[in-house]
Write an enzyme that holds these catalytic residues in place. Sequence first.
Site, PDB file in Angstrom:
ATOM      1  N   ASP A  92       0.867  -1.180   0.000  1.00 39.34           N
ATOM      2  CA  ASP A  92       0.000   0.000   0.000  1.00 39.34           C
ATOM      3  C   ASP A  92       0.908   1.236   0.000  1.00 39.34           C
ATOM      4  O   ASP A  92       1.445   1.627   1.044  1.00 39.34           O
ATOM      5  CB  ASP A  92      -0.915   0.008   1.223  1.00 39.34           C
ATOM      6  N   LYS A 156      -6.602   3.628  -3.549  1.00 38.95           N
ATOM      7  CA  LYS A 156      -7.031   3.607  -2.149  1.00 38.95           C
ATOM      8  C   LYS A 156      -7.263   5.034  -1.671  1.00 38.95           C
ATOM      9  O   LYS A 156      -6.473   5.929  -1.982  1.00 38.95           O
ATOM     10  CB  LYS A 156      -5.966   2.895  -1.318  1.00 38.95           C
ATOM     11  N   LYS A 185      -9.996   0.554  -2.840  1.00 41.88           N
ATOM     12  CA  LYS A 185      -9.952   0.292  -1.400  1.00 41.88           C
ATOM     13  C   LYS A 185     -10.327   1.557  -0.651  1.00 41.88           C
ATOM     14  O   LYS A 185      -9.748   2.620  -0.879  1.00 41.88           O
ATOM     15  CB  LYS A 185      -8.560  -0.185  -0.978  1.00 41.88           C
TER      16      LYS A 185
END
Length: 221
Positions: A92, A156, A185
């Site tokens: 991430d 995300k 996400k």
Amino acid sequence: MKAFNKYFDHTLLKPEATSSQILKLVSEAVAYDFASVCVNSSHVRSVRRFVDAAGSDVKVAAVAGFPLGAMSTNAKAYEVQLALEDGAHEIDLVMNIGQAKAGNWAYVEDEIYAIGEMCHEDGAILKVIIETCLLTDEEIVQACRSCVECGADFVKTSTGFSTGGATAEAVRLMKNTVGDKALVKASGGIRTLEDAKAMIDAGADRLGCSASVEIMEEYKK
């Protein structure tokens, strides 16, 4: 249809997190069979060891360039390299938000492309945190387009450490932008079953939560 538990990246990224708290986190992730357990890179090796010993398919996710995204591409790449060597399945990565705000999308894209290549060569997936609370709608759209063009697997919403977290509006905008070319996400401030459902309804494919267990227990009731 995806099982509800498989929406969750069970997360603990606080700087004061201890090894015993990380052990509790990964134990819960395995027990509830979440999608992944998301930690800072120093914990990846021990978490991967636990997951493998348990024979679990829970993935190990590591954040990189977290939480500011403002360090050099080389620094981010080295952190990613070490996390992959320690057994991370997913990365991430925090986008360089300042470069995005300045309109220097070539810098942003070069960085995402380089990190994405590293991840994919290792069989890992890349999620790019664009920190929606700091971006205009136009910048969110451009960030998502850049992520797709550079091969990111997910976009995300948030680190959870800035001025705001995920919103259904941002998730919907991101999903409409990436379509079927990437997943979305939602992360930051998702604390209840109602929050989780709102994000999924808006188009989230994954949820980053520290309250995953509480949400699951609420779901079971």
